[in-house]
Enzyme design. Structure first.
Site, PDB file in Angstrom:
ATOM      1  N   VAL A  38       0.840  -1.189   0.000  1.00 32.43           N
ATOM      2  CA  VAL A  38       0.000   0.000   0.000  1.00 32.43           C
ATOM      3  C   VAL A  38       0.881   1.246   0.000  1.00 32.43           C
ATOM      4  CG1 VAL A  38      -1.885   1.197   1.174  1.00 32.43           C
ATOM      5  CG2 VAL A  38      -1.656  -1.299   1.395  1.00 32.43           C
ATOM      6  N   SER A  39       0.707   2.121  -0.992  1.00 32.79           N
ATOM      7  CA  SER A  39       1.411   3.396  -1.057  1.00 32.79           C
ATOM      8  C   SER A  39       2.929   3.179  -0.993  1.00 32.79           C
ATOM      9  CB  SER A  39       0.901   4.306   0.068  1.00 32.79           C
ATOM     10  OG  SER A  39       1.300   5.628  -0.115  1.00 32.79           O
ATOM     11  N   TRP A  40       3.615   3.708   0.030  1.00 32.19           N
ATOM     12  CA  TRP A  40       5.055   3.485   0.193  1.00 32.19           C
ATOM     13  C   TRP A  40       5.347   1.988   0.239  1.00 32.19           C
ATOM     14  CZ3 TRP A  40       8.046   0.972   3.782  1.00 32.19           C
ATOM     15  CH2 TRP A  40       9.401   1.305   3.861  1.00 32.19           C
ATOM     16  N   THR A  56      -0.119   3.097  -5.332  1.00 31.15           N
ATOM     17  CA  THR A  56       1.334   3.210  -5.296  1.00 31.15           C
ATOM     18  C   THR A  56       1.859   3.659  -6.657  1.00 31.15           C
ATOM     19  OG1 THR A  56       3.342   2.092  -4.557  1.00 31.15           O
ATOM     20  CG2 THR A  56       1.812   0.796  -5.878  1.00 31.15           C
TER      21      THR A  56
END
Length: 280
Positions: free
Chosen positions: A101-103, A127
């Site tokens: 998720v994301s980073w 992401t």
């Protein structure tokens, strides 16, 4: 009914990694969760609770976040992917499915590339490819440049609509609930995560990711504009993109709608790539 979480603290080279495991009975490999920047594992519990209760789940706090110790030296994504592989060895897991998720999506890409035999299927949510990405608006990125939203929950609740978009724009209570679950690891841990991604990009090796890949994107994501996810869908050979009518944290705000998509993807055989939109 799902099993309760089992919490572990694992020591590697004098540092401690906090891990939470939800045991399961499903024949599908366990789902390993790579969380977003500064986010302790409790923040993904609403998403986990929406998944099939028989699915085994592995979540952990990245070094310097939540209950994991803060390393003295900086780390990069390849060394962190190696640490995750060591963690799986310690816990006696062979192959897993991974969601980033994301980073954490960047770290999941690195893990899938460096340890393809350990990663059966890959899920990337909200992401991007790192250095070569379409960034969010400068004001949004500036608010993300410090861990203040994790250290001061009232500030985090105030800026949540701007940085997360989607449901956070419409429901002020969401921001307060989210902020109440934060367990800050401090400024140093947050900056180490930022440093890990400095100059990193996957753009030149995405074509080497051969795992079946599910891409999940929000259509109102101030942090990761939708074109970034479309680029991932174009570069990863066996990728399928779903667009969700929500913001950056749709895994939490729309967990009940997203969980079945993930469940079907993990349970079925390889499919041809396509794009789908999930309406409100």
């Amino acid at each position: 009914m799902s099993q309760p979480f089992v919490f572990r603290s694992i020591e590697f080279d004098g540092e401690h990694l906090r891990v939470a495991i939800r045991p399961g009975t499903s024949p599908i490999p366990p789902l390993l969760i790579f969380n977003g920047i500064g986010a302790n594992l409790e923040l993904v519990f609403p998403f986990i609770q929406a998944l099939d209760p028989d699915m085994e789940i592995i979540a952990f706090d990245v070094p310097g976040v939540g209950g994991s110790s803060t390393p003295l030296r900086p780390y990069r994504f390849p060394s962190l992917a190696k640490l995750v592989s060591r963690m799986l060895d310690y816990l006696d897991y062979g192959q897993v499915n991974a969601i980033g998720v994301s980073w954490g999506g960047a770290l999941a890409q690195q893990f899938a590339r460096d340890y393809p035999e350990r990663c059966k299927k890959l899920i990337l949510a909200a992401t991007a490819t790192g250095l070569f990405m379409l960034p969010g608006k400068p004001g949004v990125l500036w608010k993300m440049a410090t861990p203040r939203r994790y250290i001061q929950p009232s500030y985090g609740a105030r800026i949540a609509p701007d940085i997360y978009g989607g449901a956070f724009r419409r429901d002020a209570g969401l921001a307060l609930t989210h902020a109440s679950k934060v367990r800050s690891g401090g400024r140093r841990g947050y900056y180490l995560q930022l440093l890990a991604g400095l100059g990193w990009t996957s753009i030149h090796w995405l074509h080497k990711i051969r795992q079946p890949t599910l891409l999940l994107a929000g259509d109102d994501d101030p942090l990761i504009p939708l074109p970034n996810m479309r680029l991932l869908a174009k570069r990863i050979p066996n990728a399928e993109l779903h667009v969700i009518a929500d913001g950056h944290l749709f895994l939490v705000t729309r967990a009940e709608a997203v969980a079945p998509i993930i469940g079907r993807f993990l349970a079925e055989e390889q499919r041809r790539a396509r794009v789908r939109h999930l309406p409100l």
